[in-house]
Design an enzyme around this catalytic site. Structure first.
Site, mmCIF file in Angstrom:
data_model
loop_
_atom_site.group_PDB
_atom_site.id
_atom_site.type_symbol
_atom_site.label_atom_id
_atom_site.label_comp_id
_atom_site.label_asym_id
_atom_site.label_seq_id
_atom_site.Cartn_x
_atom_site.Cartn_y
_atom_site.Cartn_z
ATOM 1 N N GLU A 1 0.830 -1.216 0.000
ATOM 2 C CA GLU A 1 0.000 0.000 0.000
ATOM 3 C C GLU A 1 0.860 1.260 0.000
ATOM 4 O O GLU A 1 0.421 2.311 -0.497
ATOM 5 C CB GLU A 1 -0.941 -0.005 1.209
ATOM 6 C CG GLU A 1 -1.936 -1.156 1.225
ATOM 7 C CD GLU A 1 -2.813 -1.196 -0.025
ATOM 8 O OE1 GLU A 1 -3.076 -0.131 -0.606
ATOM 9 O OE2 GLU A 1 -3.222 -2.311 -0.426
ATOM 10 N N HIS B 1 1.237 2.336 -3.523
ATOM 11 C CA HIS B 1 0.081 3.099 -4.006
ATOM 12 C C HIS B 1 0.100 4.526 -3.454
ATOM 13 O O HIS B 1 -0.153 5.493 -4.185
ATOM 14 C CB HIS B 1 -1.217 2.418 -3.572
ATOM 15 C CG HIS B 1 -1.497 1.123 -4.268
ATOM 16 N ND1 HIS B 1 -1.427 0.969 -5.635
ATOM 17 C CD2 HIS B 1 -1.867 -0.101 -3.775
ATOM 18 C CE1 HIS B 1 -1.742 -0.273 -5.962
ATOM 19 N NE2 HIS B 1 -2.007 -0.942 -4.851
#
Length: 444
Positions: free
Chosen positions: A20, A23
């Site tokens: 994550e 991202h």
């Protein structure tokens, strides 16, 4: 069980945070406002909002995580330009944001392997035991004591490295050429036509199937449990067991097999103690195994003194080896997924969280190095899984962006909605298959 759950949570947390983070950083780079960065799903347990307005949270269900970018326009509302919404960005930028998660997952694998290669470790030498009759290794002329110094022209420095390089050829049933050095230091090549692996890999020892097992020395008693059959027979810590019944070709596996099949029966032993041969008799005590079948146990923990070698690499060589290993592992995962789709590999090989937790605990019990290696394998698997072009995964979002680039405009909303619905149904089906496989493994 508790330790397995703890190590599972540690593994998933590390893997998810790094994925994550990819991202998040890509979104920041592209000017997208991130509303939330969550480790876990469900009820928020801990929350903190930074100066940029991003909420950093830890949620109750530790089975993943997510980054939530500002996704205007919302249904019935007009977009407000300049707020950093995902919808403002070009398809190329959105593709970069979705690709960054899998990219960071693979990067974590490279980082872990690089550090491991630079730190170095003591590992068993790649010395082969006597191959069983009729196995591909025996047919190719492999002999007990042969040391593998190369595989298909690439140097081999340890048993661990050999196993890594043989995994894919053994799964796919390919031919390999081993560069061998026998006990008289004479080098030769042996070309081995490896057997294709069965569809269901659960419980299959591919090395044994092909006659390529490590030359295991006779086992020694690392610990003798008080009150056990071994103590009653006179086995002492440090005894090297060289014969059990008529078997003189002992290693730990063979010795355990002899003990387990002779429950309640006397088994003559010959051990080496302080350089002297000592004859003993042990009577394995019947004990029910996991399958309910009675097996012999003597209450002795074994260890084997494998010839070891210390292997360490420099910075640039470590990074190069780590990158190659990560990409090879990722590509191998892709090929295995392809074989599942066409039916050459069983769907029973898909593992769910229960199996992953079990493996996390087992790898941790083998030491910090094995546990870190397990984390590397999981993060690579997560990276590959998320690149699959299924709507709902990063790869599916990248596919939508690609179609937008080709068409010059986004796909119709109903097409995207139907695609996402199909993707979520497919992912749910895969989760059910993984869960059922976990249940079947537990049930035996």
């Amino acid at each position: 069980m508790l330790s397995s759950i703890i190590f599972f949570i540690v593994t998933i947390s590390i893997v998810v945070v790094f994925h994550e983070l990819g991202h998040y950083l890509a979104a920041r780079l592209c000017g997208v406002h991130v509303e939330r960065f969550s480790l876990g799903f469900g009820k928020v347990l801990l929350s903190r909002r930074d100066t940029r307005g991003t909420e950093w949270v830890i949620s109750a269900l530790p089975l993943g995580g997510y980054v939530k970018p500002l996704a205007e326009p919302q249904a019935g509302l007009k977009a407000q330009p300049g707020r950093g919404a995902m919808s403002e960005k070009s398809p190329w930028q959105r593709m970069l944001i979705f690709a960054a998660g899998p990219g960071f997952s693979l990067l974590l694998g490279i980082l872990i392997y690089s550090v491991m290669y630079m730190a170095g470790s003591n590992v068993p030498q790649a010395i082969l035991g006597a191959p069983a009759a009729g196995t591909p290794a025996q047919v190719a002329g492999v002999m007990k004591g042969d040391r593998v110094i190369g595989l298909n022209g690439s140097d081999v420095h340890s048993w661990t490295q050999l196993q890594q390089q043989l995994l894919e050829p053994m799964i796919l049933g390919q031919s390999v050429t081993l560069q061998l050095r026998d006990q008289s230091n004479t080098d030769r090549d042996a070309t081995i036509a490896l057997l294709a692996a069965p569809k269901d890999l659960e419980g299959v020892n591919l090395s044994r199937l092909n006659g390529l097992e490590i030359d295991a020395p006779p086992p020694s008693a690392a610990q003798v449990i008080a009150g056990g059959a071994g103590e009653a027979a006179g086995i002492k810590q440090g005894d090297v067991i060289v014969q059990a019944g008529a078997r003189t070709d002992l290693n730990a596996r063979v010795f355990i097999e002899e003990i387990e099949k002779n429950a309640g029966q006397d088994v003559p032993l010959v051990v080496l103690r302080d350089g002297q041969r000592v004859t003993l008799n042990v009577t394995p005590r019947p004990t029910k195994g996991p399958d309910g079948v009675s097996q012999g146990k003597i209450g002795v923990a074994l260890q084997s003194g494998y010839p070891m070698t210390f292997v360490r690499y420099g910075l640039f060589e470590s990074v190069a080896l780590a990158t190659t290993r990560t990409l090879d592992t990722a590509w191998f995962s892709v090929k295995m997924l392809g074989k599942m789709v066409i039916g050459q590999v069983s769907w029973k090989n898909i593992s769910g969280p229960v199996t992953i937790a079990d493996y996390a605990g087992k790898s941790a019990s083998l030491g910090f190095e094995r546990f870190i290696e397990f984390i590397a394998l999981i993060t690579i698997s997560i990276g590959v899984l998320n690149l699959i072009p299924i709507p709902g995964l990063d790869g599916g979002q990248m596919l939508f962006a690609f179609f937008e680039i080709v068409r010059g405009r986004p796909l119709p909303a109903f097409v995207q909605e139907k695609g996402l619905a199909f993707g979520y149904m497919l992912l749910l089906a895969l989760m059910v298959v993984a869960f059922l496989n976990d249940v079947m493994r537990i049930a035996g």
